[in-house]
Scaffold this motif. Structure first.
Motif, PDB file in Angstrom:
ATOM      1  N   UNK A  22       0.850  -1.195   0.000  1.00 12.29           N
ATOM      2  CA  UNK A  22       0.000   0.000   0.000  1.00 12.29           C
ATOM      3  C   UNK A  22       0.874   1.229   0.000  1.00 12.29           C
ATOM      4  N   UNK A  23       0.437   2.224  -0.694  1.00 10.40           N
ATOM      5  CA  UNK A  23       1.180   3.472  -0.802  1.00 10.40           C
ATOM      6  C   UNK A  23       0.138   4.583  -0.776  1.00 10.40           C
ATOM      7  N   UNK A  24       0.350   5.586   0.082  1.00 10.42           N
ATOM      8  CA  UNK A  24      -0.608   6.693   0.160  1.00 10.42           C
ATOM      9  C   UNK A  24       0.129   8.000  -0.045  1.00 10.42           C
ATOM     10  N   UNK A  25      -0.400   8.829  -0.914  1.00  8.15           N
ATOM     11  CA  UNK A  25       0.180  10.145  -1.155  1.00  8.15           C
ATOM     12  C   UNK A  25      -0.470  11.120  -0.187  1.00  8.15           C
ATOM     13  N   UNK A  26       0.319  11.799   0.646  1.00 15.72           N
ATOM     14  CA  UNK A  26      -0.288  12.718   1.617  1.00 15.72           C
ATOM     15  C   UNK A  26      -1.080  13.824   0.923  1.00 15.72           C
ATOM     16  N   UNK A  27      -2.160  14.235   1.566  1.00 13.05           N
ATOM     17  CA  UNK A  27      -2.970  15.325   1.018  1.00 13.05           C
ATOM     18  C   UNK A  27      -2.174  16.624   1.073  1.00 13.05           C
ATOM     19  N   UNK A  28      -2.403  17.501   0.136  1.00 12.81           N
ATOM     20  CA  UNK A  28      -1.724  18.793   0.162  1.00 12.81           C
ATOM     21  C   UNK A  28      -2.764  19.900   0.298  1.00 12.81           C
TER      22      UNK A  28
ATOM     23  N   UNK B 263      -0.514  29.303  -0.668  1.00 18.22           N
ATOM     24  CA  UNK B 263       0.676  28.857   0.081  1.00 18.22           C
ATOM     25  C   UNK B 263       0.388  27.570   0.815  1.00 18.22           C
ATOM     26  N   UNK B 264       1.362  26.658   0.795  1.00 16.05           N
ATOM     27  CA  UNK B 264       1.177  25.346   1.390  1.00 16.05           C
ATOM     28  C   UNK B 264       1.072  25.437   2.916  1.00 16.05           C
ATOM     29  N   UNK B 265       0.109  24.728   3.496  1.00 17.58           N
ATOM     30  CA  UNK B 265      -0.019  24.624   4.958  1.00 17.58           C
ATOM     31  C   UNK B 265       0.345  23.200   5.339  1.00 17.58           C
ATOM     32  N   UNK B 266       1.356  23.034   6.216  1.00 18.59           N
ATOM     33  CA  UNK B 266       1.849  21.677   6.506  1.00 18.59           C
ATOM     34  C   UNK B 266       1.368  21.120   7.846  1.00 18.59           C
ATOM     35  N   UNK B 267       0.808  21.957   8.695  1.00 12.32           N
ATOM     36  CA  UNK B 267       0.381  21.547  10.040  1.00 12.32           C
ATOM     37  C   UNK B 267       1.543  21.037  10.886  1.00 12.32           C
TER      38      UNK B 267
END
Ligand code: FE2
Length: 415
Positions: free
Chosen positions: A396-402, A408-412
């Motif tokens: 299984x491979x999951x691409x993190x949500x962006x 501007x990117x929010x990374x939390x």
């Protein structure tokens, strides 16, 4: 040449290492055919779901919803549904939840099959899931008498029959028997059957808010008498949330001495326990933090997923750990790491899997790469399982949500 190398893998102790895999097992090294740079992400052995009613999963609303939210209405709704279930229906729903679990890094599950009443579809369906999905996920099946074994003619024999069909564990529900005398008798009977048929034990024990429900001490005593340390699990144990301090400390000592595993199931119990209390309301959890301090092995289960007891859930054990952390006050940094161990290596101990579990040379190459560097971040973010590896294969491979805010990117994260 070897099959796979993971570079820059961070382990639970903080060290950063290379992990080498060949022929489905961890090996010491070699030239890899494939390399994955995991860039300092945390790599742990798989999540272990120690308690899951796979036969009831995905039945929510059939034949009706549990509107009161109580345990009892859930049992009644389930009782209305189960005579009509077929082995294929049980198989299909359970297999779907196993797929959800594996996709999120849970590669070991202990399932419970209801063996009360005449319909054998639940146990037959789950035994098929165990055998047919073994490559994807290691599953143990417990014969669980949801309605007790002494309330209805024939249920005691049905429990024994399920053992003959090939379940891994004998279950029970002593607090649900008509009287406490029958509850005691049930505990003793479960131990006799397990001993006679060489099975493990996993009993729903004291899943109530009643502080007078004290079958756990009987399980501890029987475990010592039968010499079954390490082979016995008590699940739920929510009455511990209502025991007074003196009895609690005595009981914890007994559990430690007996070598019993305790499984906490935060979803259903956070919604069911204490529900009927006026304020102040009790939390209704086993004493997870105190049991760990005593040296008792504690692990976690999802328990319920979209079924008569719980209409939510998505088979994510990290989510369960997040919830358990709050209900048991396990918020210290080392306690948070310990909570992730409750969802991983402590679960493996409960299922007695140590020979085939762990990131060590020679063991099956099963592991999870979290999209986070440590346990705190895994649980805080309920981090994406970036890669899940089973027997050396990326399954299984999951691409993190962006997320972008005004472009501007929010990374939390703090960096
Ligand atoms: Fe349960």
């Amino acid at each position: 040449m070897i099959d796979l190398t993971l570079t820059n893998a961070r382990l639970m102790d903080g060290s950063v290492v290379e992990l080498h895999v060949d022929g489905g097992r961890f090996v010491s090294g070699g030239e890899p055919r494939r390399t994955i740079d995991v860039e300092g992400r945390l790599v742990t052995p798989p999540l272990v779901d120690c308690h899951l009613h796979l036969d009831a999963s995905l039945t929510v609303g059939r034949p009706r919803f549990n509107e009161s939210g109580t345990l009892i209405e859930g049992i009644h709704v389930w009782g209305e549904l189960k005579p009509s279930l077929t082995e294929q229906d049980v198989f299909d729903r359970a297999a779907e939840i196993v797929r959800w679990s594996a996709a999120q890094g849970t590669l070991f599950i202990r399932a419970h099959a209801d063996v009360s009443g005449e319909n054998e579809a639940m146990v037959r369906g789950l035994l098929r899931v165990r055998d047919e999905l073994a490559e994807l996920c290691t599953i143990q099946v417990t014969a669980f008498p949801q309605d007790g074994i002494y309330a209805r003619e024939g249920d005691e024999e049905r429990l024994e029959n399920a053992i003959r069909l090939g379940v891994d564990c004998v279950g029970g529900i002593p607090h649900y028997e008509p009287t406490s005398e029958l509850g005691l008798k049930e505990v003793h009977r479960v131990f006799e059957l397990a001993k006679q048929h060489h099975r493990r034990i996993d009993v729903h024990c004291d899943e109530t808010d009643d502080p007078a429900s004290r079958f756990l001490e009987v399980m501890a005593d029987d475990t010592v008498k039968h010499g079954l340390a390490g082979r016995v699990t008590a699940s739920h144990c929510t009455a511990m949330g209502s025991y007074e301090p003196y009895y609690s400390s005595k009981l914890r000592g007994f559990l430690k001495r007996a070598g019993i595993n305790v499984v906490v199931n935060p979803y259903a119990n956070s919604l069911i326990q204490g529900r009927l209390d006026p304020y102040p309301k009790r939390r209704g959890f086993a004493q997870l933090k105190e049991l760990l301090a005593e040296g008792v092995n504690v692990s976690l289960g999802n328990d319920v997923i979209m079924d008569p007891w719980y209409s939510l859930g998505k088979a994510d054990l990290v989510d369960a750990a997040h919830l358990a952390l709050h209900f048991t006050y396990m918020s210290g940094r080392e306690e948070i790491a310990e909570m992730l161990r409750c969802a991983t290596e402590r679960g493996a101990r409960t299922l007695a899997l140590e020979d085939e579990y762990g990131i060590e040379e020679g063991k099956p190459a099963d592991c999870v790469v979290f999209d986070a560097p440590d346990a705190l971040e895994v649980i805080r973010l309920r981090a994406t399982r970036r890669w899940v590896i089973r027997r050396g294969r990326v399954i299984a491979e999951t691409t993190p949500a962006e997320t972008r805010l005004d472009g501007r990117r929010v990374t939390f994260t703090s960096n």
